[in-house]
Motif scaffolding. Structure first.
Motif, PDB file in Angstrom:
ATOM      1  N   ALA A 138      -8.577 -19.291 -19.701  1.00 12.36           N
ATOM      2  CA  ALA A 138      -7.254 -18.976 -19.160  1.00 12.36           C
ATOM      3  C   ALA A 138      -6.503 -18.021 -20.082  1.00 12.36           C
ATOM      4  CB  ALA A 138      -6.457 -20.262 -18.952  1.00 12.36           C
ATOM      5  N   GLN A 139      -6.537 -18.297 -21.385  1.00 12.02           N
ATOM      6  CA  GLN A 139      -5.791 -17.457 -22.323  1.00 12.02           C
ATOM      7  C   GLN A 139      -6.486 -16.114 -22.563  1.00 12.02           C
ATOM      8  OE1 GLN A 139      -3.401 -19.844 -25.463  1.00 12.02           O
ATOM      9  NE2 GLN A 139      -5.248 -21.068 -25.152  1.00 12.02           N
ATOM     10  N   LEU A 140      -7.807 -16.104 -22.536  1.00  9.33           N
ATOM     11  CA  LEU A 140      -8.535 -14.841 -22.666  1.00  9.33           C
ATOM     12  C   LEU A 140      -8.268 -13.934 -21.470  1.00  9.33           C
ATOM     13  CD1 LEU A 140     -11.904 -16.230 -24.028  1.00  9.33           C
ATOM     14  CD2 LEU A 140     -10.447 -14.589 -25.233  1.00  9.33           C
ATOM     15  N   ARG A 141      -8.202 -14.528 -20.272  1.00  8.45           N
ATOM     16  CA  ARG A 141      -7.916 -13.720 -19.084  1.00  8.45           C
ATOM     17  C   ARG A 141      -6.519 -13.115 -19.148  1.00  8.45           C
ATOM     18  NH1 ARG A 141     -10.878 -17.762 -14.855  1.00  8.45           N
ATOM     19  NH2 ARG A 141     -12.862 -16.644 -14.729  1.00  8.45           N
ATOM     20  N   ALA A 142      -5.602 -13.826 -19.767  1.00 10.72           N
ATOM     21  CA  ALA A 142      -4.257 -13.270 -19.938  1.00 10.72           C
ATOM     22  C   ALA A 142      -4.292 -12.062 -20.866  1.00 10.72           C
ATOM     23  CB  ALA A 142      -3.313 -14.337 -20.479  1.00 10.72           C
ATOM     24  N   LEU A 143      -5.202 -12.077 -21.841  1.00  9.08           N
ATOM     25  CA  LEU A 143      -5.309 -10.977 -22.801  1.00  9.08           C
ATOM     26  C   LEU A 143      -6.179  -9.835 -22.268  1.00  9.08           C
ATOM     27  CD1 LEU A 143      -5.930 -13.134 -26.018  1.00  9.08           C
ATOM     28  CD2 LEU A 143      -3.808 -11.932 -25.429  1.00  9.08           C
ATOM     29  N   ARG A 144      -7.313 -10.176 -21.621  1.00 13.54           N
ATOM     30  CA  ARG A 144      -8.253  -9.177 -21.117  1.00 13.54           C
ATOM     31  C   ARG A 144      -8.772  -9.609 -19.742  1.00 13.54           C
ATOM     32  NH1 ARG A 144     -11.079  -5.416 -24.203  1.00 13.54           N
ATOM     33  NH2 ARG A 144     -11.754  -4.763 -22.115  1.00 13.54           N
ATOM     34  N   PRO A 145      -8.001  -9.374 -18.686  1.00 15.03           N
ATOM     35  CA  PRO A 145      -8.437  -9.782 -17.352  1.00 15.03           C
ATOM     36  C   PRO A 145      -9.639  -8.995 -16.837  1.00 15.03           C
ATOM     37  CG  PRO A 145      -6.403  -8.501 -17.231  1.00 15.03           C
ATOM     38  CD  PRO A 145      -6.645  -8.775 -18.682  1.00 15.03           C
ATOM     39  N   ASP A 146      -9.995  -7.914 -17.517  1.00 15.41           N
ATOM     40  CA  ASP A 146     -11.084  -7.057 -17.047  1.00 15.41           C
ATOM     41  C   ASP A 146     -12.448  -7.475 -17.584  1.00 15.41           C
ATOM     42  OD1 ASP A 146     -10.110  -6.345 -19.621  1.00 15.41           O
ATOM     43  OD2 ASP A 146     -11.061  -4.376 -19.481  1.00 15.41           O
ATOM     44  N   LEU A 147     -12.508  -8.562 -18.351  1.00 17.71           N
ATOM     45  CA  LEU A 147     -13.790  -9.031 -18.879  1.00 17.71           C
ATOM     46  C   LEU A 147     -14.350 -10.151 -18.001  1.00 17.71           C
ATOM     47  CD1 LEU A 147     -13.003  -9.142 -22.714  1.00 17.71           C
ATOM     48  CD2 LEU A 147     -13.859  -7.223 -21.334  1.00 17.71           C
ATOM     49  N   GLU A 148     -15.643 -10.404 -18.147  1.00 11.37           N
ATOM     50  CA  GLU A 148     -16.285 -11.489 -17.408  1.00 11.37           C
ATOM     51  C   GLU A 148     -16.472 -12.681 -18.354  1.00 11.37           C
ATOM     52  OE1 GLU A 148     -20.413 -12.582 -14.989  1.00 11.37           O
ATOM     53  OE2 GLU A 148     -20.081 -10.531 -15.734  1.00 11.37           O
ATOM     54  N   TYR A 149     -15.960 -13.835 -17.955  1.00 10.91           N
ATOM     55  CA  TYR A 149     -16.035 -15.013 -18.813  1.00 10.91           C
ATOM     56  C   TYR A 149     -17.093 -15.963 -18.263  1.00 10.91           C
ATOM     57  CZ  TYR A 149     -12.013 -12.814 -20.770  1.00 10.91           C
ATOM     58  OH  TYR A 149     -11.189 -11.882 -21.362  1.00 10.91           O
ATOM     59  N   VAL A 150     -18.075 -16.289 -19.110  1.00  9.67           N
ATOM     60  CA  VAL A 150     -19.283 -16.997 -18.708  1.00  9.67           C
ATOM     61  C   VAL A 150     -19.284 -18.392 -19.322  1.00  9.67           C
ATOM     62  CG1 VAL A 150     -21.807 -16.942 -18.737  1.00  9.67           C
ATOM     63  CG2 VAL A 150     -20.502 -14.790 -18.658  1.00  9.67           C
ATOM     64  N   PRO A 151     -19.422 -19.449 -18.500  1.00  9.03           N
ATOM     65  CA  PRO A 151     -19.488 -20.801 -19.061  1.00  9.03           C
ATOM     66  C   PRO A 151     -20.802 -21.023 -19.806  1.00  9.03           C
ATOM     67  CG  PRO A 151     -19.844 -20.866 -16.690  1.00  9.03           C
ATOM     68  CD  PRO A 151     -19.465 -19.459 -17.022  1.00  9.03           C
TER      69      PRO A 151
END
Length: 312
Positions: A138-151
């Motif tokens: 959630a906080q990473l998306r606030a900083l860089r919404p253009d990246l892909e976050y992988v579980p």
């Protein structure tokens, strides 16, 4: 020697239960060595496999709460170990009357860290960043919404190995854990709390034993750091008052300045677009009240809606 030390010398070696991972055994050995240095007690580590270690499911799917803890507590209650060491951020906030947190040692770095080729701002759009934490996502998306976050799951070596294999471009882990296992040189960026609030209790350890074992509680108390205990109590009280599990998108950090705690907490929507972030300050002795009051203020501003109506 005190009376307590003599009593435990007669009992023989103290059995310290720990998860079997490198990180868990390393931090447990740190506690054992410190206890020996302070009290003269002899300690041996006993490896315990927990549900969180064997399940293939993502912790966020399990609610996270207690999956690394229950097996250790069962061993405690059954008398197979004398005390256990947990990463405090893994402990459920609901008290278990069978056990007591006898000590919270001085905290290590509470912050999150990025392992990769460079800082977050320098990653190319679409880069794949691994983390198993909804709070971090959630906080990473606030900083860089253009990246892909992988579980991702697995120990630190496994997670970092996904960078070398090309599966991921970077991973986010706890700075304290990386330092404890000697991987701090691979940290490309440490996130200040202003950018990414850590998990409540992150960087701290909990030393737990059976309730009512007064002699052992007294002995383990030599490890306790009251300032760390106050800070993590404030943070975990926010989590408890929000009725959120340890995998929820909730960050909290209490910094102490003299006798004052400066507590900040946030609930962040999983898409990173909305958040409720509040701060307060008060005396160290009022840590629990600070956490409750801050959570109430956050709920009043709609924090519950950011957690899928988890908060009532």
């Amino acid at each position: 020697m005190t009376v307590t030390q003599h009593t435990y010398a007669r009992r023989g070696v103290l059995r310290l239960g720990t998860r079997r991972s490198l990180m868990a055994t390393t931090q447990s050995q740190m506690v054992a060595d410190r206890l020996t240095a302070l009290t003269g007690a002899t300690v041996e580590l006993v490896g315990v496999t927990t549900f969180g270690d064997v399940t293939k499911a993502q912790l966020s799917q399990l609610g996270g709460t207690g999956v690394f803890v229950s097996a250790l507590r069962d061993k405690l209650i059954d008398g197979e170990i004398d005390f256990a060491v947990h990463s405090l951020k893994d402990l459920p906030t609901t008290p278990d009357p069978r056990v007591v947190i006898a000590a919270v040692p001085p905290r290590d770095d509470p912050r999150d860290a990025l392992v990769g080729p460079g800082e977050l701002a320098g990653l190319a759009a679409g880069a794949r960043v691994g983390t198993g934490s909804p709070r971090r996502v959630a906080q990473l998306r606030a900083l860089r919404p253009d990246l892909e976050y992988v579980p991702i799951r697995g120990n630190a070596d496994t997670r970092i190995g996904k960078i070398a294999s090309g599966e991921l471009h970077a991973v986010v882990l706890a700075s304290a854990g990386l330092t404890r296992i000697g991987r701090e040189a691979e940290i490309a960026e440490v996130f200040e709390p202003d950018a990414m609030l850590p998990a409540p209790g992150q960087g701290a350890l909990a030393v737990e034993c059976r309730a009512g074992d007064d002699e052992l509680i007294e002995l383990l108390g030599a490890l306790d750091d009251p300032r760390t205990r106050a800070a993590v109590t404030a943070e975990r009280t926010v989590l408890a008052a929000l009725e959120a599990g340890c995998s929820a998108p909730v960050g909290a950090f209490a910094a102490d300045a003299g006798h004052i705690l400066n507590l900040t907490a946030a609930v962040v929507a999983l898409d990173g677009t909305r958040s409720v972030r509040k701060s307060t300050a008060g005396d160290l002795s009022a840590a629990m009240d600070l956490g409750r009051d801050l959570a109430a203020a956050m709920i009043a501003e709609g924090a519950g809606t950011l957690m899928g109506e988890r908060i009532h």
